[in-house]
Motif scaffolding. Sequence first.
Motif, PDB file in Angstrom:
ATOM      1  N   LEU A  48      20.702 -25.406 -42.078  1.00 24.74           N
ATOM      2  CA  LEU A  48      20.395 -26.486 -43.025  1.00 24.74           C
ATOM      3  C   LEU A  48      20.674 -27.846 -42.405  1.00 24.74           C
ATOM      4  CD1 LEU A  48      22.110 -24.960 -46.197  1.00 24.74           C
ATOM      5  CD2 LEU A  48      19.658 -24.968 -45.653  1.00 24.74           C
ATOM      6  N   PRO A  49      20.068 -28.906 -42.937  1.00 22.39           N
ATOM      7  CA  PRO A  49      20.426 -30.246 -42.477  1.00 22.39           C
ATOM      8  C   PRO A  49      21.917 -30.488 -42.739  1.00 22.39           C
ATOM      9  CG  PRO A  49      18.510 -30.303 -43.947  1.00 22.39           C
ATOM     10  CD  PRO A  49      19.046 -28.914 -43.973  1.00 22.39           C
ATOM     11  N   PRO A  50      22.569 -31.279 -41.909  1.00 23.55           N
ATOM     12  CA  PRO A  50      24.015 -31.477 -42.047  1.00 23.55           C
ATOM     13  C   PRO A  50      24.473 -31.859 -43.460  1.00 23.55           C
ATOM     14  CG  PRO A  50      23.236 -32.496 -40.038  1.00 23.55           C
ATOM     15  CD  PRO A  50      22.016 -32.016 -40.780  1.00 23.55           C
ATOM     16  N   GLU A  51      23.698 -32.678 -44.141  1.00 15.90           N
ATOM     17  CA  GLU A  51      24.115 -33.123 -45.476  1.00 15.90           C
ATOM     18  C   GLU A  51      24.050 -32.001 -46.522  1.00 15.90           C
ATOM     19  OE1 GLU A  51      19.715 -33.971 -45.119  1.00 15.90           O
ATOM     20  OE2 GLU A  51      21.450 -34.281 -43.825  1.00 15.90           O
TER      21      GLU A  51
END
Length: 144
Positions: A48-51
């Motif tokens: 997943l994207p870091p955020e």
Amino acid sequence: MASVKQFQVTFDCAEPERVARFWCEVLGYVVPPPPEGFATWDDFDRSLPPERQGSAFACIDPSGVGPRLYFQRVPEGKVVKNRVHLDVRVGAGLVGEERLARLEDECARLVALGAVRVRLLPADGVDESCIVMRDIEGNEFDLD
């Protein structure tokens, strides 16, 4: 006639996986298998994207009867009493001292997992005794 709908119970929290694993222990739930193509939930999370990493987690009733519990990270902390809470039915069918003993045993087990005992609500002639508790992030629930 309307059909019965399936539902999940969603918790807002700061640490979704930690809270989900607590509730797995409370209810005898399990973590579902990771999505297809991933060996573990950690592998999925890293994709997943870091955020979004660590932003959600779930647990399920292994028998398929109970609702799925979903835990989602939110930026704000808990500030007021829950408007909805779970009643964990450990004393169903029991009364008096037998019920109290069962509630106290389960309370001790959950306190060891990080729950907090708030207070005993003694039987009042209408309702049987229950113990008000808080989970590891302060969400209220009852041992009933």
